[in-house]
Design a protein around this motif. Structure first.
Motif, PDB file in Angstrom:
ATOM      1  N   VAL A  24       7.836  -2.397  -0.585  1.00 38.75           N
ATOM      2  CA  VAL A  24       6.827  -3.209  -1.259  1.00 38.75           C
ATOM      3  C   VAL A  24       6.942  -4.666  -0.836  1.00 38.75           C
ATOM      4  N   ALA A  25       8.163  -5.173  -0.698  1.00 41.38           N
ATOM      5  CA  ALA A  25       8.343  -6.569  -0.272  1.00 41.38           C
ATOM      6  C   ALA A  25       7.673  -6.806   1.080  1.00 41.38           C
ATOM      7  N   LEU A  26       7.874  -5.899   2.019  1.00 42.83           N
ATOM      8  CA  LEU A  26       7.258  -6.032   3.343  1.00 42.83           C
ATOM      9  C   LEU A  26       5.742  -5.906   3.260  1.00 42.83           C
ATOM     10  N   ALA A  27       5.257  -4.945   2.466  1.00 42.74           N
ATOM     11  CA  ALA A  27       3.820  -4.733   2.352  1.00 42.74           C
ATOM     12  C   ALA A  27       3.121  -5.934   1.723  1.00 42.74           C
ATOM     13  N   LEU A  28       3.702  -6.495   0.676  1.00 44.73           N
ATOM     14  CA  LEU A  28       3.067  -7.626   0.005  1.00 44.73           C
ATOM     15  C   LEU A  28       2.956  -8.830   0.942  1.00 44.73           C
ATOM     16  N   GLU A  29       3.987  -9.066   1.733  1.00 43.33           N
ATOM     17  CA  GLU A  29       3.919 -10.194   2.668  1.00 43.33           C
ATOM     18  C   GLU A  29       2.881  -9.936   3.752  1.00 43.33           C
ATOM     19  N   ALA A  30       2.759  -8.685   4.208  1.00 38.74           N
ATOM     20  CA  ALA A  30       1.736  -8.350   5.197  1.00 38.74           C
ATOM     21  C   ALA A  30       0.338  -8.569   4.624  1.00 38.74           C
ATOM     22  N   ILE A  31       0.143  -8.230   3.351  1.00 38.98           N
ATOM     23  CA  ILE A  31      -1.163  -8.426   2.708  1.00 38.98           C
ATOM     24  C   ILE A  31      -1.461  -9.913   2.574  1.00 38.98           C
ATOM     25  N   ARG A  32      -0.458 -10.704   2.233  1.00 33.17           N
ATOM     26  CA  ARG A  32      -0.650 -12.165   2.152  1.00 33.17           C
ATOM     27  C   ARG A  32      -1.028 -12.727   3.520  1.00 33.17           C
ATOM     28  N   MET A  33      -0.382 -12.251   4.568  1.00 29.33           N
ATOM     29  CA  MET A  33      -0.694 -12.718   5.919  1.00 29.33           C
ATOM     30  C   MET A  33      -2.125 -12.363   6.295  1.00 29.33           C
ATOM     31  N   LEU A  34      -2.561 -11.161   5.922  1.00 28.26           N
ATOM     32  CA  LEU A  34      -3.931 -10.756   6.205  1.00 28.26           C
ATOM     33  C   LEU A  34      -4.909 -11.637   5.450  1.00 28.26           C
ATOM     34  N   ALA A  35      -4.625 -11.910   4.183  1.00 29.90           N
ATOM     35  CA  ALA A  35      -5.499 -12.755   3.364  1.00 29.90           C
ATOM     36  C   ALA A  35      -5.556 -14.183   3.898  1.00 29.90           C
ATOM     37  N   THR A  47       0.854   1.947   6.217  1.00 31.96           N
ATOM     38  CA  THR A  47       1.695   2.669   5.263  1.00 31.96           C
ATOM     39  C   THR A  47       1.171   2.518   3.844  1.00 31.96           C
ATOM     40  N   THR A  48       0.706   1.319   3.497  1.00 31.95           N
ATOM     41  CA  THR A  48       0.137   1.093   2.169  1.00 31.95           C
ATOM     42  C   THR A  48      -1.103   1.954   1.962  1.00 31.95           C
ATOM     43  N   ASP A  49      -1.913   2.093   2.990  1.00 34.29           N
ATOM     44  CA  ASP A  49      -3.071   2.988   2.909  1.00 34.29           C
ATOM     45  C   ASP A  49      -2.634   4.428   2.649  1.00 34.29           C
ATOM     46  N   ILE A  50      -1.563   4.857   3.293  1.00 32.42           N
ATOM     47  CA  ILE A  50      -1.083   6.228   3.133  1.00 32.42           C
ATOM     48  C   ILE A  50      -0.491   6.436   1.739  1.00 32.42           C
ATOM     49  N   VAL A  51       0.287   5.485   1.289  1.00 38.73           N
ATOM     50  CA  VAL A  51       0.891   5.572  -0.046  1.00 38.73           C
ATOM     51  C   VAL A  51      -0.176   5.495  -1.132  1.00 38.73           C
ATOM     52  N   GLY A  52      -1.163   4.622  -0.929  1.00 46.54           N
ATOM     53  CA  GLY A  52      -2.194   4.372  -1.927  1.00 46.54           C
ATOM     54  C   GLY A  52      -2.080   2.948  -2.439  1.00 46.54           C
ATOM     55  N   LEU A  53      -3.172   2.180  -2.329  1.00 49.54           N
ATOM     56  CA  LEU A  53      -3.117   0.787  -2.768  1.00 49.54           C
ATOM     57  C   LEU A  53      -2.873   0.687  -4.262  1.00 49.54           C
TER      58      LEU A  53
END
Length: 276
Positions: A189-200, A226-232
């Motif tokens: 989750v830590a990695l995913a959240l930072e990736a989402i912030r970078m995209l935003a 991976t977030t798409d696969i897990v489910g947002l």
């Protein structure tokens, strides 16, 4: 070497429950899946038949055990192992765990929770020492990892048995103490959240952010895919839980909240950070 029980139970026949059932059936165990009602049971039966057929067609893997679906929790009676695999809602999980304990007075009970505290879930049992976490990963049949989560009241012998079961499935067990997000969800989750912030923030496209991790760090899948696969929605719920437990560093980005509000939940809805 641990030998799998002849028959085990899985409470919940969704994507994760069906995958867990498939893994045990392929390894030779007979599995009974418990669903809420007959309609949900029909859907679960179709789901497991589809995944078993796909495995046989693509990988030549056939089940050595059988899978049956029931809406009667009493069908769990006498089973030595039951795995809870219902959605990540604490109240629902506690209710289901209490039902499992009532039907199986001596069974090993495992929760497939990805982030909820085992100690809190164990409060639903008159004997909390019977509960352990077995966090399988999606897709279960091909994922090699299972996180064995040990609560403060979990019987020590249960940990040894759980690791043996994982190895008997041909998977790798890691053992973690009961803590927010365990090891895998907290890091993922830590990695995913930072990736989402970078995209935003417009740092790079979703594809290029993911490529940075797959090509630069040899991750098999990037954090956004991976977030798409897990489910947002699943990622959001875990992030909110971790924020409450560990502070602002796990605060979900607004982009994630907006996508969930629009129903863009990833692969299961056809749209997330990617179109599926």
């Amino acid at each position: 070497m641990t030998v799998l029980p002849r028959k085990i139970g899985v409470y919940g026949g969704g994507r994760m429950g069906a995958g867990i059932a498939q893994a045990f059936a392929v390894a030779g165990a007979d599995v009974v899946i418990i669903e809420a009602d007959d309609q949900a049971g029909i859907a679960a039966r179709q789901r497991i038949e589809k995944v078993l057929a796909t495995s046989a067609e693509k990988a030549g893997v056939t089940a050595g055990g059988t899978v049956e679906v029931s809406s009667a929790p009493s069908d769990l009676a006498g089973l030595p192992l039951v795995i809870e695999a219902v959605p990540e809602v604490a109240e629902l999980k506690r209710s289901v765990l209490a039902t499992i304990a009532e039907q199986t007075p001596s069974a090993m009970i495992a929760s497939n929770t990805s982030a909820l505290p085992i100690d809190e879930l164990a409060d639903a049992l008159t004997d909390p020492s019977r509960l352990i976490g077995l966090h399988f990963f999606n897709p279960v049949p091909v994922s090699q990892l299972v996180e064995v989560v040990v609560g403060s009241r979990t019987d020590h012998d249960l940990m040894t048995r759980a690791r043996g079961l994982v190895e008997a499935l041909g998977k790798q067990a890691i053992t973690v103490t009961d803590s927010p997000g365990f090891a895998s969800s907290r890091l993922g989750v830590a990695l995913a959240l930072e990736a989402i912030r970078m995209l935003a923030d417009g740092v790079a496209s979703a594809e290029d952010i993911d490529a940075a991790m797959t090509l630069g760090y040899r991750h098999p899948t990037g954090p956004l895919r991976t977030t798409d696969i897990v489910g947002l929605d699943v990622r959001l719920a875990i992030a909110e839980h971790l924020e409450r437990q560990l502070g602002q560093r796990f605060s979900p980005p607004q982009l994630l909240r907006d996508k969930v509000a629009r129903g863009e939940l990833g692969r299961k809805t056809g749209q997330g950070f990617y179109r599926w």
